[in-house]
Design an enzyme around this catalytic site. Structure first.
Site, PDB file in Angstrom:
ATOM      1  CG  ASN A 176      29.908   7.827  12.627  1.00  0.00           C
ATOM      2  OD1 ASN A 176      29.291   8.600  13.672  1.00  0.00           O
ATOM      3  ND2 ASN A 176      29.078   7.348  11.713  1.00  0.00           N
ATOM      4  CD  GLU A 177      35.444  12.568   9.192  1.00  0.00           C
ATOM      5  OE1 GLU A 177      36.154  11.689   9.120  1.00  0.00           O
ATOM      6  OE2 GLU A 177      35.263  13.546   8.138  1.00  0.00           O
ATOM      7  N   PRO A 178      37.173  10.101  12.851  1.00  0.00           N
ATOM      8  CG  PRO A 178      39.273  10.277  11.994  1.00  0.00           C
ATOM      9  CD  PRO A 178      38.151  10.797  11.750  1.00  0.00           C
TER      10      PRO A 178
ATOM     11  CB  THR B 281      36.164  13.951   5.194  1.00  0.00           C
ATOM     12  OG1 THR B 281      36.665  12.901   5.903  1.00  0.00           O
ATOM     13  CG2 THR B 281      34.714  13.724   4.710  1.00  0.00           C
TER      14      THR B 281
END
Ligand code: F6R
Length: 633
Positions: A166-168, A185
């Site tokens: 769950n990236e920014p 990442t």
């Protein structure tokens, strides 16, 4: 049900922290405690005749927890027959049997060694058709619901603050879905994929809501590299740019940290802000250095009101500002010496090193063939020019950090010399066209290792030591032929033990890097520490002092430093030249980290910055400084 974490500093009760966190000296001990918590839960569910549903993570952080669970299965009879697992994520697209897949990872580290039923293992499938993904993700969610939800979710945290992938920008209510991976990442994953260009740009991941719905959440973070994001997550506001901060809303979450990952939390970094407590000498120095930065003053110019206005009045109870200033100034000033091997025939009471013996035997450990000159090239040069018997021991071959094109270049140079050389060149040229094969081909690895050896000899000759004082240890843990290294074993310990016992050094220098807890530098340090423990009773060890330097990535903080070795402008240039002999590590090196500056630039910047910091604090104005911390064993 939750484990009673008896480590120092359980829930911090100040206004700063919004997530329960526990801090351990070492990630190994922390992992053991986490594994005990998981095992207890599994057994409790067994007694109740229930399934135990675990949410699992991959990455470097949980590996030691998995190792401990495997040990518990093999040695203590812990059974996983009632366990159902759901993994957080998988790259997309990704073949399940690919060595970079999380399927492969989970079987390698856990599933192949325990008695979990194969049908109870769930990992997002990176092989499915893109058109089926939405349906597949819904089914994954439903499967979790159907078994009653996740009882215990293990997490790591990415430097972007991601949990799962769950990236920014991820939504508080997000569920399992296909996502794009952030540059940071992908860059962090590049080692495993032999370059960022091979890292998939997408992944399937459980969502924030999926994770939030778990009954218990434990997040692991090890190493300096995580310190910044841990501080933001625990102390900052909830922010969709740091997905992990959503965990502030979870009722049963614990962050399990090692010292390095916790180092930026207020209670660790500036404990005087958190509440009254006695400050140790080192902490007092830390507070004073912090105050200088805050007030933009040098140490001897700090006043009573500077202390009072900045939460440091506590320090004034037993000493005046003048006395504290003087004490801390002297502490830092006395670390400075142009005689890292000890200045002969002087009173050494306030000097970092002993005067005697005037000629010391010095053993410099360098994890890779170049850390010696990168991290302490100036000090190395001084030790040699001041007449000490200096030995260099390169702990690993560093062979995987040589580009294929460099290997080919050297082979091509020699191909004209003989028929055999020509044959070798054309054979290996063919192999090297498939770039990833470099690691699998032993000949290529040997040549890469030889190149690094010869580069090192060029540098050590330039500094002025005999080839016979240069030792290439080729520790076996490193020689796996792949980026992934094996666990260090008896043979690694024996090699380090033997060289120390042979040289009987008065000084040992070693890399004290903790930035990457599973990186080569840390493994090399762990091996050395273990050996020191074993041989500390030997008589020659009573006369041996150990100094830790920091590698290309980090610097000691001023209050931690025990010895500071200044360099003149000419010495800075000499150090730069010594680093240049490691030609294959210049220009686009393989494992540069996320700092794009070349190694010589990084180290020069760091050495100059520390000199400027000293000057700002009121010390002399040096061109550059190398720093060391003494390790007491
Ligand atoms: C892995 C995962 C990621 C990692 C994170 C930290 O399944 O979901 O969120 O936990 O990227 O990775 P390491 O532990 O390698 O630093």
């Amino acid at each position: 049900m939750n484990i009673d974490y008896k480590s120092p500093g359980t829930l911090e009760k100040t206004r700063y922290e919004k997530i329960h966190s526990v801090i351990f000296d070492e990630s190994k001990e922390a992992s053991r405690i986490v594994a005990i918590e998981i095992a207890k839960l599994i057994k409790k569910k067994q007694k109740e005749n229930k399934k135990c549903v675990l949410g699992l993570a991959t990455g470097s952080s949980p590996i030691s927890v998995y190792n401990e669970l495997v040990r518990m299965h093999k040695e203590d009879g812990l059974s996983f027959s009632n366990v159902i697992t759901f993994n957080l994520d998988e790259y997309f697209p990704m073949k399940n049997n690919d060595i970079q897949s999380y399927h492969y990872f989970m079987h390698l580290h856990l599933f192949s060694h325990i008695d979990i039923k194969p049908e109870n293992i769930n990992i997002p499938n990176g092989e499915i058709k893109v058109t089926n993904i939405d349906k597949y993700c819904d089914e994954y969610e439903n499967k979790i619901k159907k078994v009653g939800g996740i009882d215990y979710q293990l997490l790591g945290i990415g430097r972007t603050g991601h949990i799962g992938f769950n990236e920014p920008g991820s939504n508080y209510s997000s569920i399992t879905r296909l996502v794009h991976l952030d540059y940071v990442t992908r860059n962090d994953a590049r080692k495993a994929f032999y370059g960022i260009e091979n890292v998939p740009s997408k992944a399937i991941t459980m969502g924030i809501r999926t994770i939030r719905n778990s009954k218990r959440v434990v997040l692991l973070a090890w190493g300096d590299g995580k310190a910044e994001v841990i501080k933001k997550t625990i102390e900052g506001n909830i922010d969709s740019n740091i997905s992990a901060s959503f965990l502030q809303k979870h009722k049963n979450v614990t962050f399990v940290l090692d010292k390095a990952a916790s180092s930026k939390l207020t209670r660790i970094e500036s404990p005087w802000k958190v509440g009254s407590q006695k400050l140790s000498k080192e902490l007092k120095a830390k507070a004073v250095v912090w105050l200088c930065k805050k007030t933009k003053k040098s140490i001897l110019n700090l006043t009573e009101s500077d202390y009072n206005e900045n939460n440091l009045s506590e320090l004034l109870i037993s000493q005046s500002a003048y006395e504290i200033n003087l004490e801390v100034f002297n502490k830092i000033d006395r670390t400075i010496t142009g005689w890292p091997g000890g200045k002969p025939n002087v009173d050494d009471k306030y000097r970092p090193e002993r005067s005697h013996p005037t000629k010391k035997r010095v053993l410099i450990f360098s994890p890779h063939p170049d850390d010696d000159v990168i991290s302490m090239g100036g000090t190395f040069d001084r030790l040699v020019s001041q007449g000490h018997e200096v030995h260099i021991a390169y702990q690993t071959s560093g062979n995987i950090a040589v580009n294929n094109s460099d290997v080919l270049k050297f082979l091509e140079v020699f191909s004209g010399m003989s028929k055999k050389a020509e044959k070798d060149y054309s054979r290996l040229n063919k192999i090297l066209k498939k770039s990833n094969e470099i690691l699998e081909n032993k000949d290529v690895r040997n040549i890469a290792g030889l190149i690094r050896e010869k580069e090192s000899l060029a540098a050590t000759r330039f500094i002025g030591i005999l080839d016979s004082n240069v030792h290439f240890l080729k520790l076996p843990f490193y020689e796996t032929g792949s980026v992934k290294k094996s666990n260090p074993g008896k043979s690694d310990l024996k090699i380090i033990n033997n060289i120390i016992c042979k040289i009987k050094p008065h000084q040992i220098y070693a890399a004290g890097d903790l930035a990457d807890p599973h990186g080569t530098h840390k493994v090399c340090l762990d091996i050395l520490i273990e050996v020191l423990k074993n041989i500390k009773k030997k008589s020659f060890m009573k006369d041996c002092w150990v100094w830790l330097y920091r590698g290309a990535w980090h610097e000691w903080q001023v209050h931690e430093i025990d010895m500071s070795v200044p360099m003149s402008p000419n010495q800075v240039l000499k150090k730069r030249k010594a680093i240049f002999y490691h030609q294959t590590q210049k220009d686009n090196v393989m494992f540069q980290g996320d700092d794009n500056r070349e190694f010589w630039v990084r180290t020069e910047d760091r050495n100059r910055l520390i000199a400027k910091t000293f000057h700002d604090l009121g010390m002399s104005d040096f061109s550059a400084i190398e720093t060391f911390k003494r390790y007491h064993f």
